[in-house]
Design a protein around this motif. Sequence first.
Motif, PDB file in Angstrom:
ATOM      1  N   LEU A  51       0.835  -1.206   0.000  1.00  0.00           N
ATOM      2  CA  LEU A  51       0.000   0.000   0.000  1.00  0.00           C
ATOM      3  C   LEU A  51       0.866   1.251   0.000  1.00  0.00           C
ATOM      4  O   LEU A  51       0.571   2.226  -0.704  1.00  0.00           O
ATOM      5  N   GLN A  52       1.960   1.224   0.748  1.00  0.00           N
ATOM      6  CA  GLN A  52       2.859   2.372   0.803  1.00  0.00           C
ATOM      7  C   GLN A  52       3.501   2.619  -0.560  1.00  0.00           C
ATOM      8  O   GLN A  52       3.574   3.754  -1.035  1.00  0.00           O
ATOM      9  N   GLN A  53       3.944   1.553  -1.203  1.00  0.00           N
ATOM     10  CA  GLN A  53       4.597   1.690  -2.506  1.00  0.00           C
ATOM     11  C   GLN A  53       3.614   2.136  -3.583  1.00  0.00           C
ATOM     12  O   GLN A  53       3.966   2.906  -4.481  1.00  0.00           O
ATOM     13  N   THR A  54       2.373   1.683  -3.483  1.00  0.00           N
ATOM     14  CA  THR A  54       1.356   2.051  -4.466  1.00  0.00           C
ATOM     15  C   THR A  54       0.955   3.518  -4.342  1.00  0.00           C
ATOM     16  O   THR A  54       0.694   4.185  -5.347  1.00  0.00           O
ATOM     17  N   THR A  55       0.912   4.018  -3.104  1.00  0.00           N
ATOM     18  CA  THR A  55       0.404   5.361  -2.857  1.00  0.00           C
ATOM     19  C   THR A  55       1.485   6.402  -2.592  1.00  0.00           C
ATOM     20  O   THR A  55       1.251   7.589  -2.794  1.00  0.00           O
ATOM     21  N   GLY A  56       2.646   5.963  -2.093  1.00  0.00           N
ATOM     22  CA  GLY A  56       3.677   6.902  -1.671  1.00  0.00           C
ATOM     23  C   GLY A  56       3.393   7.536  -0.328  1.00  0.00           C
ATOM     24  O   GLY A  56       4.139   8.409   0.139  1.00  0.00           O
ATOM     25  N   ALA A  57       2.324   7.111   0.331  1.00  0.00           N
ATOM     26  CA  ALA A  57       1.922   7.678   1.617  1.00  0.00           C
ATOM     27  C   ALA A  57       2.510   6.890   2.781  1.00  0.00           C
ATOM     28  O   ALA A  57       2.905   5.728   2.629  1.00  0.00           O
ATOM     29  N   ASN A  58       2.558   7.519   3.949  1.00  0.00           N
ATOM     30  CA  ASN A  58       2.811   6.784   5.173  1.00  0.00           C
ATOM     31  C   ASN A  58       1.537   6.021   5.536  1.00  0.00           C
ATOM     32  O   ASN A  58       0.430   6.552   5.396  1.00  0.00           O
ATOM     33  N   VAL A  59       1.695   4.791   5.983  1.00  0.00           N
ATOM     34  CA  VAL A  59       0.546   3.921   6.248  1.00  0.00           C
ATOM     35  C   VAL A  59       0.558   3.516   7.716  1.00  0.00           C
ATOM     36  O   VAL A  59       1.582   3.073   8.242  1.00  0.00           O
ATOM     37  N   ILE A  60      -0.592   3.664   8.367  1.00  0.00           N
ATOM     38  CA  ILE A  60      -0.752   3.117   9.711  1.00  0.00           C
ATOM     39  C   ILE A  60      -1.968   2.199   9.686  1.00  0.00           C
ATOM     40  O   ILE A  60      -3.097   2.647   9.436  1.00  0.00           O
ATOM     41  N   ILE A  61      -1.716   0.925   9.910  1.00  0.00           N
ATOM     42  CA  ILE A  61      -2.790  -0.076   9.949  1.00  0.00           C
ATOM     43  C   ILE A  61      -3.222  -0.221  11.402  1.00  0.00           C
ATOM     44  O   ILE A  61      -2.411  -0.538  12.278  1.00  0.00           O
ATOM     45  N   THR A  62      -4.499   0.015  11.665  1.00  0.00           N
ATOM     46  CA  THR A  62      -5.006  -0.027  13.032  1.00  0.00           C
ATOM     47  C   THR A  62      -5.764  -1.327  13.292  1.00  0.00           C
ATOM     48  O   THR A  62      -6.204  -2.016  12.370  1.00  0.00           O
ATOM     49  N   GLY A  63      -5.896  -1.650  14.567  1.00  0.00           N
ATOM     50  CA  GLY A  63      -6.723  -2.790  14.966  1.00  0.00           C
ATOM     51  C   GLY A  63      -6.123  -4.145  14.693  1.00  0.00           C
ATOM     52  O   GLY A  63      -6.849  -5.112  14.459  1.00  0.00           O
ATOM     53  N   LEU A  64      -4.774  -4.249  14.715  1.00  0.00           N
ATOM     54  CA  LEU A  64      -4.164  -5.575  14.597  1.00  0.00           C
ATOM     55  C   LEU A  64      -4.665  -6.461  15.731  1.00  0.00           C
ATOM     56  O   LEU A  64      -4.783  -6.019  16.874  1.00  0.00           O
ATOM     57  N   ASN A  65      -4.965  -7.704  15.406  1.00  0.00           N
ATOM     58  CA  ASN A  65      -5.453  -8.651  16.415  1.00  0.00           C
ATOM     59  C   ASN A  65      -4.781 -10.002  16.188  1.00  0.00           C
ATOM     60  O   ASN A  65      -5.414 -10.985  15.793  1.00  0.00           O
ATOM     61  N   PRO A  66      -3.463 -10.078  16.420  1.00  0.00           N
ATOM     62  CA  PRO A  66      -2.713 -11.299  16.113  1.00  0.00           C
ATOM     63  C   PRO A  66      -3.102 -12.454  17.024  1.00  0.00           C
ATOM     64  O   PRO A  66      -3.555 -12.236  18.155  1.00  0.00           O
ATOM     65  N   PRO A  67      -2.926 -13.694  16.545  1.00  0.00           N
ATOM     66  CA  PRO A  67      -3.216 -14.859  17.388  1.00  0.00           C
ATOM     67  C   PRO A  67      -2.243 -14.930  18.554  1.00  0.00           C
ATOM     68  O   PRO A  67      -1.083 -14.525  18.438  1.00  0.00           O
ATOM     69  N   ALA A  68      -2.722 -15.421  19.671  1.00  0.00           N
ATOM     70  CA  ALA A  68      -1.877 -15.547  20.861  1.00  0.00           C
ATOM     71  C   ALA A  68      -1.658 -17.026  21.169  1.00  0.00           C
ATOM     72  O   ALA A  68      -2.557 -17.849  21.031  1.00  0.00           O
ATOM     73  N   GLY A  69      -0.446 -17.350  21.565  1.00  0.00           N
ATOM     74  CA  GLY A  69      -0.147 -18.730  21.939  1.00  0.00           C
ATOM     75  C   GLY A  69      -0.954 -19.168  23.146  1.00  0.00           C
ATOM     76  O   GLY A  69      -1.413 -20.311  23.228  1.00  0.00           O
ATOM     77  N   ASP A  70      -1.151 -18.254  24.074  1.00  0.00           N
ATOM     78  CA  ASP A  70      -1.955 -18.523  25.257  1.00  0.00           C
ATOM     79  C   ASP A  70      -3.402 -18.179  24.928  1.00  0.00           C
ATOM     80  O   ASP A  70      -3.739 -17.018  24.698  1.00  0.00           O
ATOM     81  N   ARG A  71      -4.272 -19.160  24.893  1.00  0.00           N
ATOM     82  CA  ARG A  71      -5.659 -18.936  24.477  1.00  0.00           C
ATOM     83  C   ARG A  71      -6.429 -18.042  25.447  1.00  0.00           C
ATOM     84  O   ARG A  71      -7.504 -17.554  25.134  1.00  0.00           O
TER      85      ARG A  71
END
Length: 282
Positions: free
Chosen positions: A175-195
């Motif tokens: 997305l950064q390369q396509t737009t040339g903009a700074n990108v901030i992706i919000t709301g990451l919700n990665p999996p956790a090893g501890d359920r």
Amino acid sequence: MKKVAVIQDMSSFGKCSLTAAMPVLSVMGVQAVPLPTAILTAQTGYSSFYCEDLTSKMDSFIDEWSKLGATFDGIHTGFVTGKEQIDNIFRFLDVFHSNKTTLLVDPVMGDHGEVYKMFTGELLDRMKALVKCADIITPNVTECCLLTGLSYERLLSYQNDTDYIHALKEAGQQLQQTTGANVIITGLNPPAGDRDKRYVGNMFVDSERSFHSIRNYNGESYSGTGDLFASIMMGGMMRGQDLMESMKLAETFLAAAIEATSKEQVPREAGVHFEKFLSMLL
């Protein structure tokens, strides 16, 4: 005082869009100049609401502000009701956007893997064109997937956070390369090893680096948090803060507001009780 044109809806209930952006920008020392794209009795997450679409009125703002000789240090776009409103935003940019104007585009189209009711393929195409004009883009994970073609379902299938983060980093770089903009992706919700644990975070990507931050997640999600986040980013840029510094400030602010709101058992659609934390942004 610097001025930012804020182009998004005004929802009476829900603490989002203009009712979130204006107090944040004001406390950060910026004059927020609203151009409402729609007036809603309550944001669309409520079971019932009335919406007055202002697409046909947007050109009047452009014309009248032109007569005043208005100029803006920043332009901040958010929720739109459809493709026509993005066309109107392009007309606004033709008049008021210059190489001295900071443009932040929050490409509001969906969340949690679902698109909003106003979403169409035409809107996505126009949003892809709009983000190419931006200096900074603040999509959530769902919107990043829509803009880049990354599969949201594939993200959910990852069993460890390393694969999840790597996939989003690649999408952010694309997305950064396509737009040339700074990108901030919000709301990451990665999996956790501890359920028993869940995490949430954000990712920053520019042409030279990427950075992500993850913190414990209480499972609560509220209306308007993305709008608050984007507004803090814009306020930070207006006062010359480093983008990663602004991102950390936004995270600290929202964490405090969400924790307090959760303790009060506020319904998700009502938004976070952020007002008493605004002094953190001074």
